[in-house]
Enzyme design. Sequence first.
Site, PDB file in Angstrom:
ATOM      1  N   CYS A   1       0.835  -1.199   0.000  1.00  0.00           N
ATOM      2  CA  CYS A   1       0.000   0.000   0.000  1.00  0.00           C
ATOM      3  C   CYS A   1       0.872   1.251   0.000  1.00  0.00           C
ATOM      4  CB  CYS A   1      -0.908   0.017   1.225  1.00  0.00           C
ATOM      5  SG  CYS A   1      -1.952  -1.436   1.387  1.00  0.00           S
TER       6      CYS A   1
ATOM      7  N   ARG B   1       4.283   0.862  -6.447  1.00  0.00           N
ATOM      8  CA  ARG B   1       4.245  -0.120  -5.363  1.00  0.00           C
ATOM      9  C   ARG B   1       3.215  -1.218  -5.626  1.00  0.00           C
ATOM     10  NH1 ARG B   1       6.705   1.694  -0.717  1.00  0.00           N
ATOM     11  NH2 ARG B   1       5.335   0.524   0.674  1.00  0.00           N
TER      12      ARG B   1
ATOM     13  N   TRP C   1      -3.334  -2.335  -1.619  1.00  0.00           N
ATOM     14  CA  TRP C   1      -3.092  -3.681  -2.142  1.00  0.00           C
ATOM     15  C   TRP C   1      -3.838  -4.618  -1.216  1.00  0.00           C
ATOM     16  CZ3 TRP C   1      -0.638  -8.347  -0.835  1.00  0.00           C
ATOM     17  CH2 TRP C   1      -0.290  -9.180  -1.907  1.00  0.00           C
TER      18      TRP C   1
ATOM     19  N   ASN D   1      -0.961   0.750   5.971  1.00  0.00           N
ATOM     20  CA  ASN D   1      -0.228  -0.236   5.176  1.00  0.00           C
ATOM     21  C   ASN D   1       0.189  -1.340   6.131  1.00  0.00           C
ATOM     22  OD1 ASN D   1       1.398  -1.696   3.439  1.00  0.00           O
ATOM     23  ND2 ASN D   1       3.054  -0.188   3.378  1.00  0.00           N
ATOM     24  N   GLY D   2      -0.177  -2.599   5.837  1.00  0.00           N
ATOM     25  CA  GLY D   2       0.210  -3.708   6.696  1.00  0.00           C
ATOM     26  C   GLY D   2      -0.968  -4.616   7.006  1.00  0.00           C
TER      27      GLY D   2
ATOM     28  N   GLU E   1      15.874 -15.861 -13.601  1.00  0.00           N
ATOM     29  CA  GLU E   1      15.492 -14.451 -13.613  1.00  0.00           C
ATOM     30  C   GLU E   1      14.782 -14.096 -14.917  1.00  0.00           C
ATOM     31  OE1 GLU E   1      15.128 -10.343 -12.621  1.00  0.00           O
ATOM     32  OE2 GLU E   1      15.190 -12.220 -11.504  1.00  0.00           O
TER      33      GLU E   1
ATOM     34  N   LYS F   1      10.953 -12.627 -15.171  1.00  0.00           N
ATOM     35  CA  LYS F   1      10.598 -11.364 -15.827  1.00  0.00           C
ATOM     36  C   LYS F   1       9.440 -11.560 -16.803  1.00  0.00           C
ATOM     37  CE  LYS F   1      12.949  -8.593 -13.734  1.00  0.00           C
ATOM     38  NZ  LYS F   1      12.576  -9.456 -12.641  1.00  0.00           N
TER      39      LYS F   1
ATOM     40  N   GLU G   1       6.236 -12.068 -14.820  1.00  0.00           N
ATOM     41  CA  GLU G   1       5.806 -10.887 -14.078  1.00  0.00           C
ATOM     42  C   GLU G   1       5.047  -9.893 -14.949  1.00  0.00           C
ATOM     43  OE1 GLU G   1       8.817  -9.875 -10.471  1.00  0.00           O
ATOM     44  OE2 GLU G   1       9.659  -9.665 -12.464  1.00  0.00           O
TER      45      GLU G   1
ATOM     46  N   HIS H   1      15.698 -34.391 -17.611  1.00  0.00           N
ATOM     47  CA  HIS H   1      15.106 -35.072 -16.461  1.00  0.00           C
ATOM     48  C   HIS H   1      13.666 -34.616 -16.216  1.00  0.00           C
ATOM     49  CE1 HIS H   1      18.915 -36.921 -15.443  1.00  0.00           C
ATOM     50  NE2 HIS H   1      19.502 -35.734 -15.545  1.00  0.00           N
TER      51      HIS H   1
ATOM     52  N   LYS I   1       5.823  -3.559  -5.535  1.00  0.00           N
ATOM     53  CA  LYS I   1       7.271  -3.333  -5.575  1.00  0.00           C
ATOM     54  C   LYS I   1       7.927  -3.686  -4.251  1.00  0.00           C
ATOM     55  CE  LYS I   1      11.053  -1.883  -7.529  1.00  0.00           C
ATOM     56  NZ  LYS I   1      11.621  -2.699  -8.613  1.00  0.00           N
TER      57      LYS I   1
END
Length: 615
Positions: free
Chosen positions: A2, A27, A75, A101-102, A488, A492, A495, A511, A610
């Site tokens: 948030c 964020r 969020w 926020n939290g 990575e 990306k 995401e 495998h 973020k």
Amino acid sequence: MCGIVGYIGHREAYPIILKGLQRLEYRGYDSAGIALYDGKNIKLSKTKGKVADLQERLEREISTTGNLGIGHTRWATHGIPNDVNSHPHYSNSGDLVIIHNGIIENYEAIKTELIKRGYTFKSDTDTEVLINLIEEVKNKQKVKLGKAVQLALNEVIGAYAIAVFDKNKPNEIVVAKLGSPLAIGVGDDEFFIASDASPFIEFTKNAIYLDDEEMAVVRLGKKIKIRKIKDDTLVNPLMQELKFNLEQIEKGGYEHFMLKEIYEQPNAITDTYRGRLLAKEGIVRMSGVENHKEKFLNANRIIIVACGTSWHAGLVAEYIFEDIARIPVEVEYASEFRYRNPVITEKDVVIAISQSGETADTLAAIKLAKQHGAFVFGVCNVVGSSIARETHAGAYTHAGPEIGVASTKAFTTQITVLTLIALKLAKEKGSISKSDFHYHLEQLELIPEKVAKALKADDHIKEVAKTYMNATNCLYLGRGYNFPVALEGALKLKEISYIHAEGYPAAEMKHGPIALIDEQMPVFVIATKKGHYEKVVSNIQEIKSRKGKIIAIVTEGDVDVKKLADHIIEVPETLESLSPLLTTIPLQLLSYHIAVLLNKNVDQPRNLAKSVTVE
């Protein structure tokens, strides 16, 4: 997570708060709201959606006047994203307003008790429970708002950054922090409150960052008073001068922040090693390591804790530390580390990596390591962040603000810092020859210009992206130092384009994942000349014989892979240990261009944040 913005002073609050929320959009969020106070009335508007939706609605619904206000981007944690669950929230009386926020973990028990006392609730949020708890304490104990906030927070379990005001006290805002970041900008008899300094950078360079379990009463005409929430002791505020500027948090002509940050990497890497890497003199200067050299040199092992992209940087560091410095390394997901009762001793060094310096799981891992007596070293980007304050020592990456949710320059600058640490320790231990040490420094110093050269393949990469933009599944393969780069690269793509992708060590393909390969499967293979090249060529042949589509990242002038691959993207040659700094560049650009071609929100991908400040 948030985003929090607040203002109290002589200016109109609305434009400051609106612009601040826009700057905090990176964020990640699903709804937004603003409450303004003009000395007579609280005016509140909130909505599911983006800040642009809020602006259109607010300016239609309410007057925007007032010198006090708070704003929020949410969020969702408790309750679905909708208008009612959006912040700010009123208390039952309508006198108190909060943004948060939290997570309040024991909100259900508190809510049940408040309902028994006659309180009603409009939303599903833990935040509405908190503001009514504050009101209950304020009325029952007959105390001022600041004291009520303190007493109420001593009853809650969880994490928070909050800003609260009372319409009967129009000259103050009360703020508090535990686990979520909160900065106070100090101007000329005006104050700014935000999750980070970006909302107020053009108004003041002076900022105070609250530590965990601290609260402050921000009052016009008075100095800020900061107190410990648990025992009410006064804390001397530490004023910090902000080092970044407005231009760093604007797009600078680029279509997206992510593209801007990809192109900033040559300068970001240079800024990371500036003053630390003295190649001609054969010196790596890092005071955080130097001052605790014995801790590193006498360590039984190094444990790296991180999440997401930072975890991938940690995996690269594992190869570097073990190969060059000959120190055993374990790389752990911070989110798992804290819950599996790990064996930690005083002979361990824990390196915690986080772009924001606020990652909740990584902070919890740090606290656990400290409880067991380990020495904890932080690697983060944000000066004054919680991880920077919580660790025994550390190193900033100096990458500058990273606004795009999908990390790019954070990854390469973290690898740069970790490489410098490994080289310094290797020299101290004598595990690297003098000539090899100098050669590594020289090659690291050349990396920014080689990254700039790799970026010149952008137009070619865009064409490759057009070919594979409609893929539904992708594989990413690498070996050795470049296996984490494969992870990575896959992350990306997931995401920002929402295409399913998986990264594997190239040898592991046979495998299991080889069963997925057919003429519809794009396989991105990192096949640089240094590091198991012949083995990777064999893996490529295995893919080719099963009609998979091969996109290979190769060293300039490569001949063998070029004969096999459907597409090749060249990067300059460098040491194997430094190759991740180059091979990740085309994978970043590929993900970016595919997402743009698919018309995705590159800088604010769905469901992501973020700075992940909740578990």
